[in-house]
Write a protein that holds these residues in place. Structure first.
Motif, mmCIF file in Angstrom:
data_model
loop_
_atom_site.group_PDB
_atom_site.id
_atom_site.type_symbol
_atom_site.label_atom_id
_atom_site.label_comp_id
_atom_site.label_asym_id
_atom_site.label_seq_id
_atom_site.Cartn_x
_atom_site.Cartn_y
_atom_site.Cartn_z
ATOM 1 N N VAL A 118 0.873 -1.168 0.000
ATOM 2 C CA VAL A 118 0.000 0.000 0.000
ATOM 3 C C VAL A 118 0.911 1.219 0.000
ATOM 4 O O VAL A 118 1.708 1.406 0.924
ATOM 5 N N TYR A 119 0.800 2.021 -1.056
ATOM 6 C CA TYR A 119 1.655 3.196 -1.195
ATOM 7 C C TYR A 119 0.929 4.421 -0.684
ATOM 8 O O TYR A 119 -0.268 4.578 -0.892
ATOM 9 N N ARG A 120 1.672 5.306 -0.069
ATOM 10 C CA ARG A 120 1.067 6.532 0.464
ATOM 11 C C ARG A 120 0.876 7.589 -0.611
ATOM 12 O O ARG A 120 0.028 8.451 -0.482
ATOM 13 N N GLU A 168 4.842 4.859 -5.258
ATOM 14 C CA GLU A 168 4.554 3.763 -6.178
ATOM 15 C C GLU A 168 5.543 3.755 -7.327
ATOM 16 O O GLU A 168 6.049 2.695 -7.720
#
Length: 172
Positions: free
Chosen positions: A140-142, A147
């Protein structure tokens, strides 16, 4: 300790004692000359057969300090001898353990790298077949930048994707 002097109680006279071996109150009151309660008598710690001479030279035995120091030194020497014997046993046990490990290493030599890798692949396949493998967790990228950075090429440290050779310096 109590201030009562009960050294005059006679151990052989049954009228001076109770069945429990404590001084009888009547005998204590006749010796002391005043009324005394049981707690004051118990505070003297006087029991039948255990006469306690208070403040007398007989109560204080002369201590031979040199003899006591000699006994203590002898006890220390015995403990040191015991400790050295234990150290010898431990050293022998460690040597025997080292020999056993060396013999085991000769018998069970490590696998060559190619066989070790095959064994690793075989065990990994067994784990996968038995379902003993955790499912991968999707990252899960912020942010979008995180990403992009996660998917960046590893050929160089350039995050733009350029693969041109980097200049190393002015002098080659």
């Amino acid at each position: 300790m109590s201030d009562l002097d009960l050294s005059n109680l006679d151990d052989s006279n049954d009228s001076h004692w109770t069945a429990e071996g404590e001084p009888a109150l009547a005998a204590v009151q006749s010796i002391v000359g005043r009324k005394v309660d049981r707690e004051a008598v118990r505070a003297t710690r006087r029991l039948r057969g255990k006469a306690q001479a208070r403040n007398s030279a007989a109560a204080k035995q002369a201590i031979n300090h040199q003899l006591e120091i000699g006994k203590a030194e002898l006890a220390v020497a015995e403990q040191r001898a015991r400790l050295s014997a234990i150290r010898v046993k431990v050293k022998a046990a460690r040597a025997a353990y080292a020999e056993a490990v060396m013999a085991w290493q000769k018998v069970a030599a490590p696998l060559p790298p190619d066989e070790a890798y095959r064994e690793h692949l075989r065990r990994t396949a067994e784990h996968a077949k038995s379902g003993n493998v955790a499912r991968p967790i999707a990252p899960v990228y912020r942010s979008r930048l995180d990403e992009v950075m996660a998917g960046a090429t590893r050929k160089s440290h350039d995050v733009t994707g350029s693969t041109r050779p980097r200049a190393r310096g002015l002098i080659r």
